[in-house]
Design an enzyme around this catalytic site. Structure first.
Site, PDB file in Angstrom:
ATOM      1  N   LYS A  44       0.669  -1.047  -0.014  1.00  0.00           N
ATOM      2  CA  LYS A  44       0.087  -0.223  -0.105  1.00  0.00           C
ATOM      3  C   LYS A  44       1.236   1.234   0.043  1.00  0.00           C
ATOM      4  CE  LYS A  44      -2.559  -0.873   3.703  1.00  0.00           C
ATOM      5  NZ  LYS A  44      -4.388  -0.900   4.894  1.00  0.00           N
ATOM      6  N   LYS A  46       2.473   2.328   2.325  1.00  0.00           N
ATOM      7  CA  LYS A  46       2.466   2.787   3.921  1.00  0.00           C
ATOM      8  C   LYS A  46       3.306   2.046   4.478  1.00  0.00           C
ATOM      9  CE  LYS A  46      -2.087   3.708   4.950  1.00  0.00           C
ATOM     10  NZ  LYS A  46      -3.064   4.055   5.718  1.00  0.00           N
TER      11      LYS A  46
HETATM   12  N1  C2G Z   1     -10.481   6.827   9.388  1.00  0.00           N
HETATM   13  C1  C2G Z   1     -12.078   7.208   9.750  1.00  0.00           C
HETATM   14  N2  C2G Z   1     -11.217   8.992   9.594  1.00  0.00           N
HETATM   15  C2  C2G Z   1     -10.193   9.552   9.878  1.00  0.00           C
HETATM   16  C3  C2G Z   1      -8.733   8.663   9.489  1.00  0.00           C
HETATM   17  C4  C2G Z   1      -9.566   7.016   9.326  1.00  0.00           C
HETATM   18  O1  C2G Z   1     -12.315   6.899   9.779  1.00  0.00           O
HETATM   19  N3  C2G Z   1      -9.472  10.299  10.119  1.00  0.00           N
HETATM   20  C5  C2G Z   1     -10.981   5.020   9.404  1.00  0.00           C
HETATM   21  C6  C2G Z   1     -10.482   4.853   7.527  1.00  0.00           C
HETATM   22  O2  C2G Z   1     -11.540   5.554   6.681  1.00  0.00           O
HETATM   23  C7  C2G Z   1     -10.272   3.466   7.687  1.00  0.00           C
HETATM   24  C8  C2G Z   1     -10.078   3.028   8.984  1.00  0.00           C
HETATM   25  O3  C2G Z   1     -10.050   4.115   9.909  1.00  0.00           O
HETATM   26  O4  C2G Z   1     -11.815   2.957   7.383  1.00  0.00           O
HETATM   27  C9  C2G Z   1      -8.305   2.680   8.761  1.00  0.00           C
HETATM   28  O5  C2G Z   1      -7.492   3.901   8.444  1.00  0.00           O
HETATM   29  P1  C2G Z   1      -6.608   3.541   7.822  1.00  0.00           P
HETATM   30  O6  C2G Z   1      -5.481   2.466   9.289  1.00  0.00           O
HETATM   31  O7  C2G Z   1      -6.046   4.246   7.428  1.00  0.00           O
HETATM   32  O8  C2G Z   1      -6.435   1.876   7.141  1.00  0.00           O
HETATM   33  P2  C2G Z   1      -6.633   1.740   4.801  1.00  0.00           P
HETATM   34  O9  C2G Z   1      -4.925   2.409   5.047  1.00  0.00           O
HETATM   35  O10 C2G Z   1      -7.111   2.784   4.512  1.00  0.00           O
HETATM   36  O11 C2G Z   1      -6.829   0.802   5.177  1.00  0.00           O
HETATM   37  O12 C2G Z   1      -8.137  -3.442   2.540  1.00  0.00           O
HETATM   38  C10 C2G Z   1      -8.460  -2.299   2.882  1.00  0.00           C
HETATM   39  C11 C2G Z   1      -7.109  -0.700   3.851  1.00  0.00           C
HETATM   40  O13 C2G Z   1      -6.607  -2.092   4.801  1.00  0.00           O
HETATM   41  C12 C2G Z   1      -7.403   0.416   4.844  1.00  0.00           C
END
Ligand code: C2G
Length: 128
Positions: A44, A46
């Site tokens: 990703k 990341k």
């Molecule tokens: N999130 C949120 N508000 C934020 C930051 C994050 O609601 N200010 C939510 C994201 O939308 C997600 C969850 O928290 O549903 C986890 O965020 P991340 O760890 O950034 O996940 P991501 O990298 O989007 O990974 O297969 C899907 C991926 O693994 C999602």
């Protein structure tokens, strides 16, 4: 028992994550968090600050979370939903529409993100 599932990296845990997890759990009785492994995160583009084990330990301490399992690839979502008898799939709406293919297996819910906070924002602010 209504089972809910959500996916993410959950690095540098913040209130946006907690708001998501709280609302996801409120949709059912049991919340599974599928946590991105360090290897999957590299795909990703990341780089999580905390290792998978540390992020898992932190998530397992949250009252809304019932189970944490590893996310190793993009293609595991259907089998995760089917194998765990999941009723509802939840993600923040930055993913709006991206997982609608799951609608034949479970309910798909996209929740509004929490404004003004993100792991990237935290890292940027700390580097100032
Ligand atoms: N999130 C949120 N508000 C934020 C930051 C994050 O609601 N200010 C939510 C994201 O939308 C997600 C969850 O928290 O549903 C986890 O965020 P991340 O760890 O950034 O996940 P991501 O990298 O989007 O990974 O297969 C899907 C991926 O693994 C999602």
């Amino acid at each position: 028992m209504k089972k809910v599932i959500t996916y993410g990296t959950f690095d540098l845990l913040h209130v946006g994550h907690i708001n998501l997890l709280r609302r996801a759990k409120a949709l059912g009785d049991y919340l599974i968090v599928v946590l991105s492994t360090d290897e999957f995160n590299r795909g990703k583009h990341k780089e999580a600050y905390y290792s998978y084990e540390n992020r898992k330990t932190i998530l397992e301490a949250i009252r809304y979370v019932d189970e944490v399992i590893p996310e190793t690839c993009w293609e595991q979502k259907i089998s995760d939903v089917v194998d765990n008898q999941v009723d509802i799939f939840v993600m923040g709406n930055d993913w709006e529409g991206k997982f609608d293919f799951l609608k034949e297996y479970c309910e798909v819910v996209y929740l509004p993100r929490t404004e003004g906070i993100s792991t990237t924002q935290i890292k940027d602010d700390l580097h100032k």
